[in-house]
Scaffold this active site. Structure first.
Site, short mmCIF file in Angstrom:
data_model
loop_
_atom_site.label_atom_id
_atom_site.label_comp_id
_atom_site.label_asym_id
_atom_site.label_seq_id
_atom_site.Cartn_x
_atom_site.Cartn_y
_atom_site.Cartn_z
N LYS A 11 0.82 -1.22 0.00
CA LYS A 11 0.00 0.00 0.00
C LYS A 11 0.86 1.27 0.00
CE LYS A 11 -3.96 -2.19 2.26
NZ LYS A 11 -5.04 -2.01 3.28
N TYR A 51 -12.43 -1.60 -3.64
CA TYR A 51 -12.95 -1.71 -2.28
C TYR A 51 -14.47 -1.53 -2.23
CZ TYR A 51 -8.36 -1.96 -0.05
OH TYR A 51 -7.13 -2.38 0.37
N ASN A 114 -2.02 0.18 6.81
CA ASN A 114 -1.58 -1.12 7.32
C ASN A 114 -0.67 -1.88 6.34
OD1 ASN A 114 -3.54 -1.91 5.55
ND2 ASN A 114 -4.69 -3.17 6.98
N HIS A 117 -2.22 -5.40 1.63
CA HIS A 117 -3.53 -6.05 1.51
C HIS A 117 -3.30 -7.52 1.23
CE1 HIS A 117 -7.63 -6.87 0.14
NE2 HIS A 117 -7.09 -7.51 -0.88
N GLU A 128 -9.74 -10.32 -7.38
CA GLU A 128 -8.77 -9.23 -7.19
C GLU A 128 -7.56 -9.41 -8.12
OE1 GLU A 128 -7.98 -9.35 -2.99
OE2 GLU A 128 -9.97 -8.56 -2.49
P1 CMP Z 1 -7.44 -4.46 3.64
O1 CMP Z 1 -6.98 -5.81 4.05
O2 CMP Z 1 -6.81 -3.86 2.46
O3 CMP Z 1 -9.02 -4.49 3.38
C1 CMP Z 1 -9.88 -3.44 3.69
C2 CMP Z 1 -9.19 -2.30 4.33
O4 CMP Z 1 -10.02 -1.37 4.98
C3 CMP Z 1 -8.28 -2.82 5.41
O5 CMP Z 1 -7.19 -3.50 4.86
C4 CMP Z 1 -7.95 -1.54 6.16
O6 CMP Z 1 -6.88 -0.85 5.56
C5 CMP Z 1 -9.22 -0.76 5.97
N1 CMP Z 1 -9.98 -0.72 7.21
C6 CMP Z 1 -10.59 -1.75 7.81
N2 CMP Z 1 -11.19 -1.33 8.94
C7 CMP Z 1 -10.94 -0.01 9.04
C8 CMP Z 1 -11.29 0.99 9.99
N3 CMP Z 1 -12.02 0.69 11.06
N4 CMP Z 1 -10.85 2.24 9.78
C9 CMP Z 1 -10.11 2.53 8.68
N5 CMP Z 1 -9.76 1.62 7.74
C10 CMP Z 1 -10.17 0.37 7.93
#
Ligand code: CMP
Length: 139
Positions: A11, A51, A114, A117, A128
């Site tokens: 990311k 998303y 984070n 993904h 995906e």
């Molecule tokens: P990812 O695994 O890419 O899939 C969905 C993404 O939404 C997740 O990682 C996080 O980066 C984001 N996400 C999930 N929960 C939250 C939250 N409570 N607040 C902000 N971002 C979120």
């Protein structure tokens, strides 16, 4: 039967912080083979579609904004039981809950930023994978 491929995205936070190489090293050290990889900057429309499953969630707009804030590195990875094995490697979505030794423990800074993904099912891995690599027939 468990599939042998998954889709990851390094990311914008991890790319911006110079962690792309370290993350790829952890992925290959864990036994994943990189089937496809590219360097890409998502448009708002593309991130919104990727998303779309989260479109009703309160964090959706911020998530799309973040995912378009800089380049990303999507990859298709191959290993036995790839989806589960990769999710174990990256750790919990929220790095505060991520286990020692996981990619998110090392490089993620918040639930949004984070670092990586990972697809959450074989079905989504295929969807995906096609999203980023439409010429790969297996996806
Ligand atoms: P990812 O695994 O890419 O899939 C969905 C993404 O939404 C997740 O990682 C996080 O980066 C984001 N996400 C999930 N929960 C939250 C939250 N409570 N607040 C902000 N971002 C979120």
């Amino acid at each position: 039967m468990k599939g042998n491929r998954t889709l990851t995205i390094i990311k914008p936070d991890a790319v911006q912080n110079g962690n792309t190489g370290n993350i790829i090293q952890k992925i290959t050290d864990a036994g994943f083979k990189i089937i496809a990889m590219k360097y890409s900057h998502l448009s708002t429309s593309q991130a919104g579609k990727f998303y779309a499953v989260h479109s009703e969630r309160p964090f959706y707009q911020e998530l799309v904004h973040f995912m378009t804030s800089g380049p990303v590195v999507p990859m298709i990875l191959e290993k036995e039981n790839a989806v589960e094995s990769f999710r174990n490697l990256i750790g919990a979505t929220n790095p505060a809950n991520a286990a020692e030794g996981t990619i998110r423990k090392a490089y993620a800074t918040s639930v949004e930023r984070n670092a990586v993904h990972g697809s959450d099912s074989d079905e989504n891995a295929a969807i995906e994978g096609s999203f980023f690599f439409s010429t790969l027939e297996q996806f």
